[in-house]
Write a protein that holds these residues in place. Structure first.
Motif, mmCIF file in Angstrom:
data_model
loop_
_atom_site.group_PDB
_atom_site.id
_atom_site.type_symbol
_atom_site.label_atom_id
_atom_site.label_comp_id
_atom_site.label_asym_id
_atom_site.label_seq_id
_atom_site.Cartn_x
_atom_site.Cartn_y
_atom_site.Cartn_z
ATOM 1 N N ALA A 32 0.962 -1.155 -0.031
ATOM 2 C CA ALA A 32 -0.073 -0.213 0.002
ATOM 3 C C ALA A 32 0.919 1.307 -0.143
ATOM 4 O O ALA A 32 2.038 1.136 0.440
ATOM 5 C CB ALA A 32 -0.827 -0.071 1.218
ATOM 6 N N SER B 113 -3.599 3.767 0.543
ATOM 7 C CA SER B 113 -4.515 3.355 -0.927
ATOM 8 C C SER B 113 -3.746 2.212 -1.209
ATOM 9 O O SER B 113 -2.456 1.817 -1.358
ATOM 10 C CB SER B 113 -3.907 4.505 -1.947
ATOM 11 N N VAL B 114 -4.700 1.307 -1.616
ATOM 12 C CA VAL B 114 -4.452 -0.145 -2.036
ATOM 13 C C VAL B 114 -4.819 -0.375 -3.428
ATOM 14 O O VAL B 114 -6.097 -0.252 -3.788
ATOM 15 C CB VAL B 114 -4.780 -1.225 -1.024
#
Length: 762
Positions: A527, A540-541
């Motif tokens: 991430a 954020s992935v």
């Protein structure tokens, strides 16, 4: 430039959002061959544990909407997760010289880059190489160069992790030239806000929009540049908040908004009025418009004091927390209304209407964008906004303060973790302790200074972490000549753009994973993090299938270049960092312990975690120790005088565009379809010059530097724009901007008021 399909120019009658937005979304998804990965990413976009949009830096709310994305967010997502591929076969079919003539849209529409490439001068083509060959070649070349003569540029999309590694690599190497896209757009904020308040960023947070009673907005096109903000503005209007807008063009997003997630508005084709007042200032006229409001407020306060009535201004705040108020107050008293009206382009009555809202507000937010920062005297315009806030104590109060709207999704965060050419802003003491090396302590090149070095031949190389630097900068012809003479250019990119097509002695294209794609490393799925306009940090992935098995992540590419260029440093574990980005976040926390405490534990906190801001608590980290009033140096921010045949060109983004990325040729809100080769003109100016709708004209620079800069083949479009001002598209009209036409102190190219003449047809 080139037209694209049938040209239709007709006034758009719809609201921002609504069915127009839905149709635009429905058009781009099949164009980009969007698959299930795109739809799944949109479902997760801007939500906790989801993927952060690669478009604007507007906040990701703690409690998101069902669909937490806008039309431009869909375009950015589809553009990144496109099914189109730009393979080595493409480059075998097209020479670089041929590709130079392609429009910006068509270059990127060729699809995602799939393999690392190196330019071959013998064939004038890019050819595929292995990653090992690319890193080895780059490292060998960089080791022969003076690092103080190489530019390490970063666009605003790269994550905090990548940005930290990139800035550390540059400093370990001895390079201090770290400009970024903030230099292009918002450096005026970084310099001016810091000078006046001690903080270079917004003092407000998202929840302040729920507490304000007035919102004043300058030089920001909300419907194009930050459409998700419209939900926030709609909620404010529902509470009765007055929204006062100053902008040369009437932009539809500020006028009315149909919420695509509101079934009643969609079914009835109804909308919410956003602006309660809309004032079309001249280009650069914001200084005088604000001066008029300040003059009214100061004189009303003087009158109240004489009559023994309650003060109009917040004198307790002024006395306790500010300096130089008396200078600004006297400047306003002495100002002549004829000058204010002439330079602002507004009537006195219009300014008085805005002042009435200001004087009754108890909690006011000031929103602004590049329409403030990209002028010769942009700093003065920003100072006037801050003067307005400070006079009535609208900083460090719930629901009040400055709220600059950023563009790129992590442009603010990159500066936070070390992307800066200014040694006083870099964490050099901590870097020295952590990594046992001596960082360069001299000031490096910013954007304008980098351009000067490229044009003069002083620059020895350019490393580009994303972006399209050559296309975004002024002085285009000279920049192209200098760019093509660079000993080396290295481009970390997802798609082909104009910057890649002027190869120097050596040029490399290094294709990277997009943020929304699955990033698998030694310890599993990774991430990344970024920072929004409100100084909140988010994780954020990415889960989408990578565009090619040959792609590397941005951290892996930065580490590859670093290992090939630098002597080993046992304190810098490049391979471990690539294998586990959590270790990079630990390094960021160790470097910035006050802002990133428990970084890994907090990165997926809903709504993000706030890194803090002293000015929001009325702690002023300025030279004086207080917030500082500033008298403007000019009454108009343009920096040039009016002349009979001189126009102020305002460069604009279309509804189908994000920065230099052109998604298509449908500027829906302005009603311009099928072309970008236009010049928008006031009806009276068209008549005065003996022109008519549809005439083809040229523009030439009217800067007093003796340099010829010309753009021909522009279609005249009658438009609601102040007399003496014209509008045209960025980046195509950057050709007309002199390099030395930039904001004083901040060096931001002044693309919102460019002196030009119109070349009438023979």
């Amino acid at each position: 430039m080139a037209d694209h399909g049938d040209i239709k120019i007709k006034e758009y009658e719809g609201a921002a959002g609504g069915w127009g937005s839905m149709k635009s979304v429905a058009r781009i998804l099949p164009e980009e061959k969007a698959g299930t990965d795109t739809l799944d990413t949109l479902r997760r976009l801007n939500k906790p544990e989801g993927a952060m949009c690669v478009s604007c830096a507007w906040s990701k709310p703690e409690k998101p909407h069902l669909a937490e994305f806008c039309e431009n967010g869909v375009k950015a997502t589809a553009w990144e997760l496109t099914g189109l591929r730009n393979t080595p076969e493409f480059f075998q079919e097209h020479t670089v010289s041929e590709l130079k003539d392609w429009p910006d849209h068509d270059l990127e529409q060729a699809g995602r880059l799939t393999h690392p490439m190196k330019y071959d001068a013998a064939t004038d083509k890019y050819v595929a190489v292995s990653w090992a060959e690319a890193f080895d070649g780059i490292g060998k070349k960089l080791r022969t160069l003076d690092p103080t003569k190489v530019v390490c540029y970063a666009s605003g999309r790269a994550s905090l992790e990548t940005s930290y590694m990139y800035s550390l690599f540059a400093r370990l190497w001895g390079c201090h030239n770290l400009p970024d896209s903030s230099n292009m757009c918002h450096e005026t904020t970084s310099v001016g806000m810091k000078n006046a308040t001690g903080s270079p960023v917004a003092t407000i947070q998202m929840e302040d929009y729920e507490k304000c009673d007035a919102i004043f907005c300058w030089g920001q096109n909300v419907g194009v540049n930050s459409p998700r903000m419209l939900h926030t503005l709609k909620a404010a209007r529902k509470r009765g908040v007055e929204i006062v807008v100053f902008n040369p063009l009437r932009e539809r997003g500020w006028e009315r908004f149909t919420d695509p997630q509101n079934p009643v508005q969609m079914a009835t084709d109804s909308s919410t009025q956003i602006a309660t007042q809309y004032h079309q200032v001249r280009a650069g006229g914001d200084i005088s418009a604000i001066l008029g409001i300040i003059k009214i407020a100061v004189e009303a306060d003087d009158k109240a004091k004489s009559a023994g009535e309650p003060a109009v201004l917040d004198h307790h705040f002024i006395e306790q927390h500010t300096v130089r108020f008396d200078e600004v107050a006297q400047f306003a008293r002495d100002a002549d209304w004829d000058d204010i009206v002439r330079e602002s382009g507004l009537t006195r009555e219009a300014i008085e209407d805005a002042a009435r809202v200001y004087l009754k507000s108890r909690a006011m937010i000031a929103v602004y964008g590049m329409g403030i920062t990209q002028h010769r005297y942009g700093m003065d315009a920003l100072y006037m906004i801050l003067n307005l806030l400070l006079m009535r104590g609208h900083i460090g109060r719930p629901g009040a303060g400055p709220g600059p709207v950023r563009g790129h999704s992590n442009v603010q965060g990159q500066r936070t973790v070390g992307i800066t050419e200014k040694p006083e802003l870099a964490p050099n003491d901590r870097l020295r302790q952590l990594y046992e090396f001596e960082p360069p302590m001299e000031k490096g090149w910013d954007t304008v200074e980098s351009c000067r070095a490229i044009i003069s031949g002083e620059a020895q190389g350019f490393i580009q972490l994303g972006g399209n630097f050559l296309r975004a900068t002024p002085e285009h012809e000279k920049m192209c000549e200098g760019w093509a003479k660079l000993p080396i250019a290295v481009h970390i990119a997802t798609k082909l753009n104009k910057s890649h097509l002027y190869p120097g002695e050596e040029s490399y294209l290094l294709p990277c994973l997009g943020r929304m794609e699955r990033d698998m490393q030694a310890t599993g799925r990774q991430a990344v993090t970024m920072e929004d306009s409100f100084s909140h940090i988010y994780g954020s992935v990415g889960k989408a299938e990578p565009a090619s098995p040959h792609l590397l992540s941005e951290p892996a590419i930065v580490a590859g270049i670093a290992k090939a260029t630098l002597e080993p440093n046992p304190n810098v574990p490049w391979d471990k960092w690539v294998g586990d980005y959590g270790l990079v976040r630990d390094a960021i926390e160790n470097t910035y312990p006050d802002m990133f405490t428990n970084f890994n534990e907090r990165m997926f906190q809903p709504g993000g975690f706030w890194k803090g801001n002293p000015a929001a608590h009325r702690q002023w980290k300025t030279k004086s120790g207080k917030a500082e009033f500033n008298v403007p140096r000019a009454l108009n921010a343009s920096g040039f005088e009016d002349k009979p045949d001189r126009f102020a060109l305002i460069t604009l983004r279309s509804n189908d565009q994000f920065n230099t990325t052109v998604y298509g040729y449908r500027d829906r809100f302005r009603g311009i379809i099928g072309t970008r080769e236009v010049v928008m003109m006031n009806h009276d100016d068209i008549a005065r010059l003996g022109l008519k709708d549809g005439d083809i004209v040229g523009l030439e620079s009217d800067a007093e530097d003796g340099v010829e800069r010309v753009v021909d083949g522009l279609r005249v479009v009658p438009y609601n724009i102040p007399k003496g001002c014209i509008g045209g598209y960025f980046p195509e009209l950057n050709i007309l901007i002199p390099l030395e036409h930039h904001a004083l102190e901040s060096n931001v190219p002044a693309g919102k008021s460019v002196p030009v003449k119109i070349r009438k047809p023979a």
